[in-house]
Design a protein around this motif. Structure first.
Motif, short mmCIF file in Angstrom:
data_model
loop_
_atom_site.label_atom_id
_atom_site.label_comp_id
_atom_site.label_asym_id
_atom_site.label_seq_id
_atom_site.Cartn_x
_atom_site.Cartn_y
_atom_site.Cartn_z
N MET A 260 0.75 -1.11 -0.07
CA MET A 260 0.22 -0.25 0.11
C MET A 260 0.96 1.17 0.02
O MET A 260 0.58 2.26 -0.71
CB MET A 260 -1.18 0.05 1.18
N SER A 261 1.96 1.25 0.84
CA SER A 261 2.85 2.30 0.84
C SER A 261 3.49 2.64 -0.70
O SER A 261 3.56 3.43 -1.34
CB SER A 261 4.05 2.20 1.91
N ALA A 262 3.90 1.43 -1.16
CA ALA A 262 4.58 1.75 -2.56
C ALA A 262 3.69 2.20 -3.51
O ALA A 262 3.72 3.06 -4.12
CB ALA A 262 5.08 0.23 -3.17
N ALA A 263 2.35 1.80 -3.39
CA ALA A 263 1.09 2.27 -4.31
C ALA A 263 1.04 3.59 -4.14
O ALA A 263 0.81 4.32 -5.28
CB ALA A 263 -0.20 1.46 -4.12
N ASN A 264 1.16 4.22 -3.08
CA ASN A 264 0.92 5.49 -2.76
C ASN A 264 1.96 6.62 -3.34
O ASN A 264 1.67 7.42 -3.66
CB ASN A 264 0.54 5.60 -1.29
N THR A 265 3.01 5.95 -3.09
CA THR A 265 4.24 6.63 -3.62
C THR A 265 4.24 6.59 -5.27
O THR A 265 4.46 7.80 -5.75
CB THR A 265 5.48 5.83 -3.31
N VAL A 266 3.84 5.56 -5.82
CA VAL A 266 3.65 5.54 -7.24
C VAL A 266 2.75 6.40 -7.71
O VAL A 266 2.75 7.39 -8.75
CB VAL A 266 3.69 4.08 -7.69
N ARG A 267 1.49 6.58 -6.94
CA ARG A 267 0.46 7.38 -7.49
C ARG A 267 0.93 9.01 -7.27
O ARG A 267 0.58 9.68 -8.12
CB ARG A 267 -0.70 7.15 -6.47
N LEU A 268 1.42 9.31 -6.23
CA LEU A 268 1.98 10.67 -5.83
C LEU A 268 2.93 11.04 -7.08
O LEU A 268 2.88 12.30 -7.66
CB LEU A 268 2.56 10.98 -4.62
N SER A 269 3.72 10.12 -7.49
CA SER A 269 5.04 10.38 -8.26
C SER A 269 4.35 10.63 -9.81
O SER A 269 4.68 11.60 -10.41
CB SER A 269 5.95 9.27 -8.53
N GLN A 270 3.00 9.60 -10.06
CA GLN A 270 2.38 10.03 -11.45
C GLN A 270 1.69 11.17 -11.34
O GLN A 270 1.76 11.80 -12.56
CB GLN A 270 1.61 8.81 -11.72
N ASP A 271 1.16 11.70 -10.12
CA ASP A 271 0.44 12.99 -10.20
C ASP A 271 1.53 14.04 -10.55
O ASP A 271 1.23 15.06 -11.23
CB ASP A 271 -0.24 13.07 -8.88
N ARG A 272 2.67 13.96 -9.75
CA ARG A 272 3.57 15.07 -10.04
C ARG A 272 4.07 15.12 -11.52
O ARG A 272 3.99 16.34 -12.09
CB ARG A 272 4.74 14.83 -9.26
N LEU A 273 4.07 14.02 -12.35
CA LEU A 273 4.61 14.34 -13.76
C LEU A 273 3.43 14.57 -14.50
O LEU A 273 3.63 15.49 -15.15
CB LEU A 273 5.35 12.87 -14.04
N ALA A 274 2.27 14.13 -14.12
CA ALA A 274 1.26 14.53 -15.01
C ALA A 274 0.68 15.85 -14.81
O ALA A 274 0.14 16.38 -15.93
CB ALA A 274 0.05 13.79 -14.34
N SER A 275 1.18 16.50 -13.86
CA SER A 275 1.09 17.90 -13.50
C SER A 275 1.76 18.81 -14.35
O SER A 275 1.47 20.14 -14.42
CB SER A 275 1.11 18.28 -12.04
N ILE A 276 2.91 18.43 -14.92
CA ILE A 276 3.92 19.34 -15.77
C ILE A 276 3.18 19.61 -17.21
O ILE A 276 2.53 19.03 -17.74
CB ILE A 276 4.95 18.32 -16.03
N ASP A 277 3.12 20.82 -17.43
CA ASP A 277 2.89 21.57 -18.69
C ASP A 277 3.82 21.36 -19.63
O ASP A 277 4.60 21.86 -19.71
CB ASP A 277 2.35 23.02 -18.40
N LEU A 278 3.31 20.16 -20.46
CA LEU A 278 4.30 19.81 -21.57
C LEU A 278 4.60 20.78 -22.74
O LEU A 278 5.55 20.61 -23.43
CB LEU A 278 4.23 18.22 -22.05
N THR A 279 3.50 21.55 -22.74
CA THR A 279 3.48 22.56 -23.85
C THR A 279 4.65 23.49 -23.97
O THR A 279 4.92 24.33 -24.75
CB THR A 279 2.35 23.16 -24.03
#
Length: 586
Positions: free
Chosen positions: A134-153
């Motif tokens: 569960m801890s690993a899943a939470n870490t990966v989720r937060l990391s994915q959210d962090r990258l997804a928030s980057i404005d690639l444009t």
């Protein structure tokens, strides 16, 4: 001053090269680590992990240093440095807080005990591993959210493209870990740790397609008690007498799919929303089997059986009555990953004429594969992979009548939900419902693709394009059995197949138009949980191909588009084509 500035630029360029090298090295080690874990090589796994940890730690230290931070503040170009910092931090977090604890758990787990043995699963070790998962899943989720928030444009292509790829990879890992985390929380109770549980098993027949896969042809009751698993009450949907009047279902879905949802077991999954299909199936079973309570519903299709057979190896039919039934036919007594799908979805209709006998053979095959699985045949790691692949392809669904358990399931791919958190963002769904009343979908070939255009107001428009072909032989009307063609009973010429294509767009978007082969056609329109739904009906003769286009407007684009389709005998990767983006979005 100029000399100092030049020196700083030189150091920064060196740091850029070093960060890139460290991150690339960490990425190249991932498949090697996966291979070592698969081979059970603990020493090799630990050595590769140490190298990965060193690489991500170095990248993080450099990308969070004072010179890098200063570069991040530079107008225009600085956004690229800031984005790389986010990648480096995310990579290091995933390695330290996700991979490390999972690797420790992997080393300590006896994986053989996590797969069934002699009909029983011992989940005690999984309970112990649950906090780390569960801890690993939470870490990966937060990391994915962090990258997804980057404005690639705002980024250079050389920076944006790797970040886009890393985000997609994290999304895949996040999904798998989320399912594993939920399993760790759910499995003990659902496997009867607190008392006996009964689950209705629906074997979906993809030869007659329904939104979640196929009609629930063969049925059985799965009973678990303290990890011990048994299969009983094997039956078929045809044996469940139709309900007149129909059972009440959700009004919104009834408007889309008619009252047939609550009339026959074969139609409960006209809706792609599996929780509704499962709850309706539970009520139908309990109505026809007084005194027998259904605690949950599990659904799978023949491709899941093929995945399991890849792990267990060939399985022989043991029921003497079934063996006698197929005596003198070409139907196999031994089922393999290569023959099980074609046997169940095509050959059985050619060799066995009676529908009840067809259902009996179908059920016997499913029961034999299930027994091989619960008896622990095959490699445990391969069995876990078979189930994981089935979930990822949306071929395996689970629903629990316990609200607390269902709340956990609803956050995973097992839920088969088309509304709720998993349906957020630019989510599309393309679902198939047979209108032939027969088994012609074995001959259907389909691809689905999203094509994005953009307008100046910041909205995206998406064209959902389906290419459909009928691969049946030209003489299908006479060469195929009447049970396969439908013999025209429901108004479809033998050899043709008719399908209702139900397309879901993102919440708050609008379905604007529909075309077949470039010509505008009428379409049904409705809503399900704030999602627009468009429905188009298409009939094809043998050898014919057609293209369906449904246009969705006013799509708020806050993430990469997601597309889910009804699983069929085709591999999902062959059905879902990469999305295309027009120049208007650049």
């Amino acid at each position: 001053m100029g000399i100092l500035a030049g020196a700083a630029v030189g150091v920064l360029l060196h740091q850029v090269s070093a960060v890139r090298a460290d991150l690339e090295k960490a990425m190249t080690l991932v498949p090697e680590l996966r291979a070592e874990l698969g081979a059970g090589n603990q020493d090799g796994s630990n050595e590769l992990f140490a190298q990965m940890q060193e690489s991500t730690s170095n990248a993080r230290a450099t990308a969070t240093g004072p010179l890098w931070k200063a570069a991040s503040a530079v107008p225009v170009l600085g956004a690229n440095f800031g984005a790389v910092t986010e990648v480096a931090v995310s990579a290091d977090d995933v390695v330290d807080r996700a991979v490390a604890p999972l690797l420790n758990q992997y080393d300590s787990l006896d994986w053989e005990t996590l797969s069934p043995t002699d009909g029983r699963i011992d989940v005690a070790q999984l309970e112990e591993a649950a906090p780390s998962i569960m801890s690993a899943a939470n870490t990966v989720r937060l990391s994915q959210d962090r990258l997804a928030s980057i404005d690639l444009t705002r980024l250079l292509p050389e920076v944006a493209d790797p970040i886009r790829s890393a985000t997609q990879q994290l999304q895949s890992v996040n999904s798998a870990l989320g399912t594993a985390s939920s399993a760790a929380k759910l499995m003990p109770a659902m496997l009867g740790a607190d008392g006996e549980r009964n689950y209705l098993l629906l074997i979906q027949n993809s030869a007659e397609v329904r939104a979640t896969g196929g009609i629930p042809g063969a049925l059985a009751m799965l009973t678990v008690n303290d990890g011990q698993i048994s299969l009983s009450d094997q039956s078929s949907a045809a044996a469940i007498e139709a309900f007149r009047p129909a059972l009440k279902v959700d009004e919104e879905q009834e408007r889309l799919y008619t009252g047939r949802l609550g009339t026959q077991m074969q139609n409960v999954n006209l809706t792609p929303h599996f929780p509704t299909a499962a709850e309706t199936a539970k009520r139908m079973w309990e109505e026809r089997h007084p005194g027998k309570t259904v605690d949950g519903v599990l659904a799978l299709d023949p491709v899941v059986l093929a995945h399991l057979l890849e792990a267990t190896g060939p399985v022989d039919l043991a029921d003497p009555a079934v063996v006698q039934l197929i005596d003198g036919t070409s139907l196999p007594v031994s089922l393999t990953k290569e023959n099980v799908v074609s046997t169940l979805l095509s050959d059985v209709y050619r060799e066995i004429k009676e529908p009840a006998a067809q259902d009996a053979y179908f059920a016997a095959v499913a029961a034999s594969v299930f027994s091989a699985f619960t008896d622990g045949l095959g490699d445990s790691t391969q069995l876990v992979q078979a189930l994981t692949t089935s979930v990822q392809e949306h071929r395996l669904y689970l629903w629990s009548s316990d609200k607390g358990e269902q709340d956990i399931i609803s956050s995973t791919a097992l839920a088969g939900s088309v509304t709720g958190p998993n349906a957020g963002g630019a989510s599309f769904g393309v679902y198939f419902n047979d209108g032939t009343g027969a088994k012609m979908d074995y001959y259907a070939s389909r691809t689905v693709q999203l094509v994005q255009t953009c307008d100046p107001n910041g909205y995206s428009h998406y064209n959902v394009q389906l290419t459909v072909g009928n691969t049946a032989p030209q003489d299908a009307a006479t060469s195929l059995p009447a049970y396969v063609t439908g013999a025209g009973v429901y108004g479809v010429e033998p050899g043709h197949f008719r399908t209702n294509y139900v397309v879901y767009g993102p919440a708050q978007a609008l379905v604007e138009s529909a075309q077949i082969n470039g010509t505008a056609v009428p379409f049904g329109a409705g809503k399900h949980g704030q999602r627009p739904v468009g429905t188009v009906t298409l009939e094809l003769a043998p050898g014919e191909t057609a293209v369906i286009d449904l246009e969705f407007s006013r799509v708020v684009q806050d993430s990469e588009p997601k597309l889910q389709v009804t699983p069929s005998i085709q591999a999902v990767r062959d059905v879902v084509l990469p999305a295309k983006t027009s120049e208007s979005c650049e």
